[in-house]
Design an enzyme around this catalytic site. Structure first.
Site, PDB file in Angstrom:
ATOM      1  N   CYS A 135       5.908   7.200   0.696  1.00 29.75           N
ATOM      2  CA  CYS A 135       4.737   7.972   1.167  1.00 29.75           C
ATOM      3  C   CYS A 135       4.852   8.296   2.663  1.00 29.75           C
ATOM      4  O   CYS A 135       4.710   9.460   3.066  1.00 29.75           O
ATOM      5  CB  CYS A 135       3.449   7.225   0.847  1.00 29.75           C
TER       6      CYS A 135
HETATM    7  N1  LIG Z   1       0.888   2.717  -3.320  1.00 34.24           N
HETATM    8  C1  LIG Z   1       1.421   3.776  -2.740  1.00 34.24           C
HETATM    9  O1  LIG Z   1       0.775   4.490  -1.971  1.00 34.24           O
HETATM   10  C2  LIG Z   1       2.872   4.117  -3.004  1.00 34.24           C
HETATM   11  C3  LIG Z   1       3.360   5.298  -2.481  1.00 34.24           C
HETATM   12  C4  LIG Z   1       4.710   5.642  -2.711  1.00 34.24           C
HETATM   13  C5  LIG Z   1       5.518   4.783  -3.432  1.00 34.24           C
HETATM   14  N2  LIG Z   1       5.005   3.612  -3.899  1.00 34.24           N
HETATM   15  C6  LIG Z   1       5.904   2.735  -4.647  1.00 34.24           C
HETATM   16  O2  LIG Z   1       5.545   2.822  -6.025  1.00 34.24           O
HETATM   17  C7  LIG Z   1       5.779   1.560  -6.670  1.00 34.24           C
HETATM   18  C8  LIG Z   1       4.475   1.091  -7.326  1.00 34.24           C
HETATM   19  O3  LIG Z   1       3.502   0.966  -6.283  1.00 34.24           O
HETATM   20  P1  LIG Z   1       1.990   0.604  -6.617  1.00 34.24           P
HETATM   21  O4  LIG Z   1       1.263   0.817  -5.343  1.00 34.24           O
HETATM   22  O5  LIG Z   1       1.538   1.297  -7.838  1.00 34.24           O
HETATM   23  O6  LIG Z   1       2.144  -0.955  -6.911  1.00 34.24           O
HETATM   24  P2  LIG Z   1       1.108  -1.926  -7.647  1.00 34.24           P
HETATM   25  O7  LIG Z   1      -0.263  -1.384  -7.541  1.00 34.24           O
HETATM   26  O8  LIG Z   1       1.387  -3.272  -7.128  1.00 34.24           O
HETATM   27  O9  LIG Z   1       1.545  -1.832  -9.187  1.00 34.24           O
HETATM   28  C9  LIG Z   1       2.813  -2.230  -9.633  1.00 34.24           C
HETATM   29  C10 LIG Z   1       2.715  -2.631 -11.111  1.00 34.24           C
HETATM   30  O10 LIG Z   1       4.012  -3.024 -11.558  1.00 34.24           O
HETATM   31  C11 LIG Z   1       3.886  -4.026 -12.553  1.00 34.24           C
HETATM   32  N3  LIG Z   1       4.827  -5.101 -12.198  1.00 34.24           N
HETATM   33  C12 LIG Z   1       4.765  -5.916 -11.142  1.00 34.24           C
HETATM   34  N4  LIG Z   1       5.816  -6.751 -11.131  1.00 34.24           N
HETATM   35  C13 LIG Z   1       6.572  -6.424 -12.199  1.00 34.24           C
HETATM   36  C14 LIG Z   1       7.791  -6.900 -12.738  1.00 34.24           C
HETATM   37  N5  LIG Z   1       8.443  -7.903 -12.166  1.00 34.24           N
HETATM   38  N6  LIG Z   1       8.285  -6.315 -13.865  1.00 34.24           N
HETATM   39  C15 LIG Z   1       7.633  -5.318 -14.444  1.00 34.24           C
HETATM   40  N7  LIG Z   1       6.448  -4.832 -13.987  1.00 34.24           N
HETATM   41  C16 LIG Z   1       5.946  -5.372 -12.872  1.00 34.24           C
HETATM   42  C17 LIG Z   1       2.441  -4.516 -12.537  1.00 34.24           C
HETATM   43  O11 LIG Z   1       1.812  -4.005 -13.696  1.00 34.24           O
HETATM   44  P3  LIG Z   1       1.629  -4.890 -15.028  1.00 34.24           P
HETATM   45  O12 LIG Z   1       1.271  -6.281 -14.621  1.00 34.24           O
HETATM   46  O13 LIG Z   1       0.532  -4.190 -15.734  1.00 34.24           O
HETATM   47  O14 LIG Z   1       2.920  -4.805 -15.774  1.00 34.24           O
HETATM   48  C18 LIG Z   1       1.825  -3.824 -11.334  1.00 34.24           C
HETATM   49  O15 LIG Z   1       0.503  -3.409 -11.589  1.00 34.24           O
HETATM   50  C19 LIG Z   1       6.251   0.608  -5.571  1.00 34.24           C
HETATM   51  O16 LIG Z   1       7.642   0.516  -5.594  1.00 34.24           O
HETATM   52  C20 LIG Z   1       5.757   1.270  -4.297  1.00 34.24           C
HETATM   53  O17 LIG Z   1       6.500   0.947  -3.162  1.00 34.24           O
HETATM   54  C21 LIG Z   1       3.699   3.264  -3.717  1.00 34.24           C
END
Ligand SMILES: NC(=O)c1ccc[n+]([C@@H]2O[C@H](COP(=O)([O-])OP(=O)(O)OC[C@H]3O[C@@H](n4cnc5c(N)ncnc54)[C@H](OP(=O)(O)O)[C@@H]3O)[C@@H](O)[C@H]2O)c1
Length: 324
Positions: A135
């Site tokens: 982002c």
């Molecule tokens: N947030 C932002 O603004 C943003 C922007 C750009 C990129 N990103 C990237 O996008 C990705 C997701 O970000 P997010 O903000 O959505 O994160 P998040 O809210 O922490 O969600 C990640 C999800 O992944 C699942 N998870 C966690 N550990 C896991 C594992 N070991 N194996 C399989 N599933 C697992 C969990 O869902 P379950 O428990 O339901 O399986 C969790 O809800 C990250 O890599 C982040 O850096 C985020």
């Protein structure tokens, strides 16, 4: 219809993708995978989806979909693809940083293309797998791409950017705890933020390596959005700078120049990035703003999917800003 699946569907980017794909006219959302919520209705996690879908979370991905979005924390995408296999024709769009750099862009024979449409639209449209940009990286690269292309980044670039709390994901941490974050402001990872590597690689792709990038990331006490400013020595006039940016982004539906200094609410809840230019004493100041969960993540992922499947880039992404 494009058959889609989401992995990590209880997190912030996963939730945003569910909302986008349920409203996308060319997509059928086949499944949403969660390790922890198997069998639960999506609206138990996202109450705003009440009445929008009857889908329930699954812990078994459907292997024959056309596209899978990996919305997992850093380091988990490769592990997930080792555990679960998909049809060789299935396109993968990964939102983590695992495959963004050229040295990490090949995962067991799967080649990932860096998914910044303003830089790579042709390659994205031919790609089978996409590494969706970070982002902060998206906001900063959009601010600097036209200057890099013309090789006008000849001196150090100074960058400040503030992100909302959703940038850190749905998991609770000390710095996303309401009592800490609310009415607060803080600096983190000065000069060493992990997105610098992909920013540098994108900008260096035009020719000689860009000089030093001094990046100060900050945490703001709002949930969504990134407000970034970058400034660098620039000899041209402000009109020349505006013409350069307008020309570079002439075919980019989501990256727009604004006349007035922008504010975050004009892009929050949209897939747009707004850029503003200001010249002062030989320095060009570029302001770049976007919604970290849309143009900075899930919206850009859908934009990339649209390009890969040859449908209009803005399909499913004509969104309304909150405005005020
Ligand atoms: N947030 C932002 O603004 C943003 C922007 C750009 C990129 N990103 C990237 O996008 C990705 C997701 O970000 P997010 O903000 O959505 O994160 P998040 O809210 O922490 O969600 C990640 C999800 O992944 C699942 N998870 C966690 N550990 C896991 C594992 N070991 N194996 C399989 N599933 C697992 C969990 O869902 P379950 O428990 O339901 O399986 C969790 O809800 C990250 O890599 C982040 O850096 C985020």
């Amino acid at each position: 219809m494009i058959r889609a699946g989401i992995i990590g569907g209880s997190g912030y980017t996963g939730g945003e993708l569910i909302r986008l794909l349920l409203n996308h006219t060319e997509v059928r959302l086949d499944f949403v995978f969660s390790r922890t919520r198997n069998g639960e209705s999506l609206h138990t996690t996202f109450p705003d989806l009440t009445g929008q879908t009857t889908l329930v979370y699954t812990n078994r991905p459907e292997p024959d979909v056309d596209v899978v979005f990996l919305c997992l924390g850093h380091g988990n995408s490769g592990r997930f693809m080792e555990e679960w296999s998909f049809n060789p024709e299935t396109r993968i769009i990964d939102l983590s940083n695992e495959f963004r750099l050229s040295e990490t862009s090949d995962f067991k024979g799967k080649a990932f293309v860096y998914g910044l449409p303003e830089r790579n639209a042709d390659r994205i449209s031919r790609a089978r797998n996409i590494a969706n940009p970070g982002c902060f990286a998206t906001a900063i690269e959009l601010a600097l791409l036209p200057l890099a292309q013309e090789q006008l980044l000849t001196q150090a670039v100074h960058i400040n950017a503030v992100t909302g709390s959703t940038g850190a994901g749905a998991g609770l941490s000390e710095t996303s705890h309401f009592s800490w974050r609310n009415n607060n402001f803080s600096l983190y990872k000065p000069f060493i933020h992990q997105h610098l590597a992909e920013i540098r690689e994108t900008l260096d792709g035009f020719g000689p390596p860009v000089p030093e990038l001094f990046f100060l990331p900050h945490r703001g006490d709002f949930p969504r959005g990134i407000f970034a400013t970058a400034y660098v020595a620039y000899e041209g006039t402000i009109q020349e700078a505006r013409d350069l940016y307008a020309s570079y982004y002439r075919e980019a539906p989501f990256t727009l120049l604004t006349e007035a200094v922008p504010n975050l609410k004009q892009v929050v809840n949209t897939n747009s990035a707004h850029l503003h230019l200001h010249k002062h004493n030989g320095v060009l100041l570029i302001t770049s703003i976007l919604d970290n969960l849309l143009k900075g993540a899930s919206g850009q992922a859908v934009e990339n999917m649209n390009l890969m499947f040859g449908i209009p880039r803005d399909t499913g992404l004509k969104l309304k800003a909150i405005g005020f």
